[in-house]
Motif scaffolding. Structure first.
Motif: not given
Length: 757
Positions: A424, A426, A600, A603-604, A607, A610, A612-614
């Motif tokens: 991931i 971040m 997700e 992380l939402k 984080n 941003y 999520m990019e994975y």
């Protein structure tokens, strides 16, 4: 071939490259010193301009009117706009970077950010939730065949300011900070040799400790001739794929021409009377040759028209396969001329031998109905069939070996568990907030473990040749890879401890400990490396003290080049001060889609700024084989095409042979020959030709594929059964091809063929 042709100054633009020695080998790097461009522009005659541009694209997060969007871009100097041809739709190239936090976007990015709004100059967008940038220019979208690819550009001064803020002043102002690519514009291409002579020891004169050599690499070579070995251009690179496809295309064309020759000469007896009559009526040999060449050219023209229709239909699929955006380009006069020339060449090649052979008939012999001597024609015809199938067998063997090499590498011992592993990005520093994020991830019930790392593990990381240990040769400059990770990384990544122990959860206590891989242990001596001391030249700022104790050894793991043996690696249990990479190990048997949804959601919450990019690591692993998989698919496609064309010719020849021998078959049937015996009789000659083609093709294919495999350190061995399978396949294909005609002839009624006897 037309890459970067949109640049007006293409013949005067160069990349500044550096040759550096490691372990007895010379490596060529595109990264350059930050201050070198401005220095050579000032001191070396002939250099009229330079610009820096970040070596990697940044996938930045932009917030515009409540929308969060990612876009790829780079940091560069304003001189880029005067060196490269980058037309502005809005803004002035000389003023777009007049303020530090300004940004230039492409037309596509402008639509992505602002929709249909055309008046975007002066608007503010926030990058990575940290800094506002003012839009100062809009560029036309870049062509697909451009080395520069980006959605936005910002001043390189931003990266300089950030490094100064973190205390890395030396990298900015001294002759030691490598990082960006540097492009150079010369006053004339004729200045290249002179400038390169002055560049050779330029860095060494500025910093005696830097034993590197610089040189300029022309833009015309960036795309197709970008392969270097031991500091020198090999003449390879992207051009190798062009050459391969060109050679294969010519081979396919030649096979098709062989078919035309074979069928034309095989039908010679049917046209013998026509030739005899024309000669009696006054046609000379030259006129007959012209007639037959004209017929071949007419057939080639029809074939070209059909080929164009097939290309139009198949081009989208081909572009998807090659990941290119190619077009037919019939509006380009050069393409039309090339197509016409190719048509004429094919017509001349295909019609040359048949025209010479047919025009040589003696009119007295053919008009009396006497049998024409065809000894040389039959020999040539058989030779062409052998050549056709030899090429087809080579394609079959090549396809099988390329596929086996890919599978061999994919199934090799990796040294880590790539399944159920997620990387991931971040998009910002999570080093301080990671403990809380980790606990929330573990509570989802889908995540088994989580860890930090400072680099994408499957592709590489930092290296240094200054690490020392007892017993290391004094003059050794072995490049050692090193990774900064959190304590749980070894377990999360699925590595195997073969000696010693793993890092404990108490990171500060492990600050002076390292884990190394098996290759590193081998460098340090025959006995176990556990307990040995490695001396590091790096200071406290880099998170490493001077004396490091080896506490464990992991099995070698594969990274970088999947076809090479892994090099030495060290793992420091020191989570980097800045990192945006998190690795997650999913529990076995969990649904990946459900797990991603839960992750997700976490992380939402943790984080929120941003998206999520994975990536799944097994997908990253498969992407490493793109070129080889593409080669395998191309070889397979052309193998099928070559076989089909060869079989069409064989089918026509078998039909003609059966027709010529129809009376012989009738007599044999009357005398008691069986259908099986007759089919075998008719097939024997063709199978002999296929057998000869195998004998010829096996050593040729073996030599070619042996040389190809030498490009890979980790490779398969050529086995005899590969060639056996290819030979059997060719025989079976030939049998299937000729079986219809042979069985049809064998089943024919002898009364019909012998009625006139």
């Amino acid at each position: 071939m037309s890459y970067d042709s949109a640049n007006v100054k293409k013949d005067r633009l160069y990349a500044l490259l550096t040759n550096e020695s490691y372990g007895g080998r010379i490596f060529t790097n595109w990264s350059s010193l930050r201050i070198m461009g401005a220095s050579i522009q000032k001191e070396i005659p002939g250099v009229v301009n330079t610009c820096r541009i970040s070596d990697e694209s940044k996938n930045a997060l932009f917030n515009i009117d409540g929308k969060a969007l990612y876009a790829q871009g780079k940091y560069t100097d304003p001189s880029l706009f005067s060196m490269f041809t980058l037309p502005f739709m809005q803004g002035n190239a000389k003023e777009v970077f007049s303020q530090l936090y300004s940004i230039v976007v492409t037309e596509k990015a402008a639509k992505k950010f602002f929709g249909s709004d055309k008046n975007i100059i002066g608007k503010t967008i926030r990058m990575d939730n940290t800094r506002d940038y003012v839009v100062t220019g809009v560029l036309q979208d870049l062509p697909e065949n451009s080395s520069l690819q980006f959605e936005w550009l910002a001043p390189y001064g931003v990266t300089i300011a950030e490094e100064r803020a973190t205390g890395n002043v030396d990298d900015v102002v001294k002759w030691q900070g490598y990082g960006p690519f540097t492009y150079v514009e010369l006053s004339s291409p004729a200045k290249l040799l002179s400038v390169n002579r002055q560049l050779y020891n330029y860095i060494h004169h500025k910093n005696a400790g830097e034993l590197v050599h610089s040189f300029l690499f022309p833009m015309s070579n960036w795309r197709l001739y970008n392969e270097f070995a031991n500091g020198k251009q090999t003449g390879g690179g992207g051009i190798e794929q062009v050459r391969m496809l060109s050679v294969i295309a010519w081979i396919i064309l030649f096979i098709a021409c062989i078919n035309f020759m074979n069928l034309s000469t095989a039908r010679s007896e049917k046209r013998a009377r026509e030739v005899g009559v024309r000669k009696v009526l006054g046609s000379g040999k030259k006129r007959l040759i012209a007639q037959f060449i004209g017929e071949a050219l007419f057939m080639a023209t029809l074939a070209t028209i059909v080929a164009l229709l097939i290309i139009v239909l198949s081009l989208p699929a081909f572009n998807q396969l090659m990941q290119k955006q190619l077009s037919l380009g019939l509006s380009n006069p050069v393409h039309i001329i090339a197509l016409c020339v190719l048509t004429v060449i094919c017509g001349l090649v295909a019609g040359s031998y048949p025209s010479l052979y047919l025009s040589s008939f003696n009119p007295i012999i053919v008009l009396k109905g006497l049998k024409i001597k065809t000894g040389s024609a039959v020999f040539i015809r058989k030779g062409l069939v052998v050549l056709q199938f030899a090429v087809s067998v080579i394609f079959i063997i090549s396809t099988v070996i390329v596929y086996m090499q890919i599978q061999h590498t994919k199934s090799r011992k990796l040294g880590f568990d790539k399944d159920n592993l997620i990387e991931i990005d971040m998009q910002h520093n999570v080093a301080t907030s990671f403990p809380a994020i980790k606990q929330d991830l573990l509570r989802t019930g889908f995540v088994e473990n989580a860890a930090l790392a400072n680099h994408v593990m499957i592709s590489g990381g930092d290296t240094d040749d200054r690490f020392t240990w007892q017993g290391k040769p004094n003059n050794s400059d072995i490049n050692i890879s090193f990774r900064k990770v959190s304590p749980e990384f070894i377990r999360t990544y699925g590595m195997h401890i073969i000696q010693g122990r793993d890092f404990s959860e108490n990171a500060p206590a492990e600050n002076t400990n390292v884990i190394i891989n098996k290759s590193m242990e081998t460098l340090m001596g025959k006995e176990s490396a556990v307990g040995k001391i490695i001396r590091s030249p790096r200071d406290e700022k880099d998170g490493v003290t001077d004396n490091l104790t080896v506490i464990g050894v992991v099995d070698d793991y594969i990274f970088g080049n999947m076809y090479e043996n892994p090099g030495p690696v060290m793992f420091f249990c020191r989570p980097p001060d800045y990192t945006n990479l998190v690795y997650l190990r999913l529990k076995r048997q969990v649904n990946a889609g459900d797990a991603v949804t839960k992750i997700e959601a976490v992380l939402k919450k943790d984080n929120p700024a941003y998206p999520m990019e994975y990536k799944f690591v097994d997908d990253q692993f498969n992407e490493m084989f793109f070129n080889e998989v593409l080669t395998s698919m191309i070889a397979g496609i052309f193998a099928v095409l070559a076989i089909v064309i060869s079989c069409l010719g064989l089918f026509g020849l078998s039909a003609y042979t059966a027709e010529r021998r129809i009376k012989e078959i009738g007599i044999r049937k009357v005398l008691g020959a069986s259908v099986t015996g007759l089919a075998a009789l008719l097939s024997k000659d063709f199978l002999q030709l296929v057998g000869i083609s195998c004998i010829i093709s096996f050593p040729v294919a073996g030599w070619m594929m042996h040389n190809w495999l030498q490009n890979y350190e980790y490779r398969i061995a050529l086995s005899w059964w590969i060639f056996l399978i290819a030979g059997v396949t060719a025989v079976v294909i030939a049998l299937i091809t000729i079986s219809f005609q042979t069985i049809k002839a064998a089943l024919s009624n002898p009364v019909n063929s012998l009625r006139s006897e």
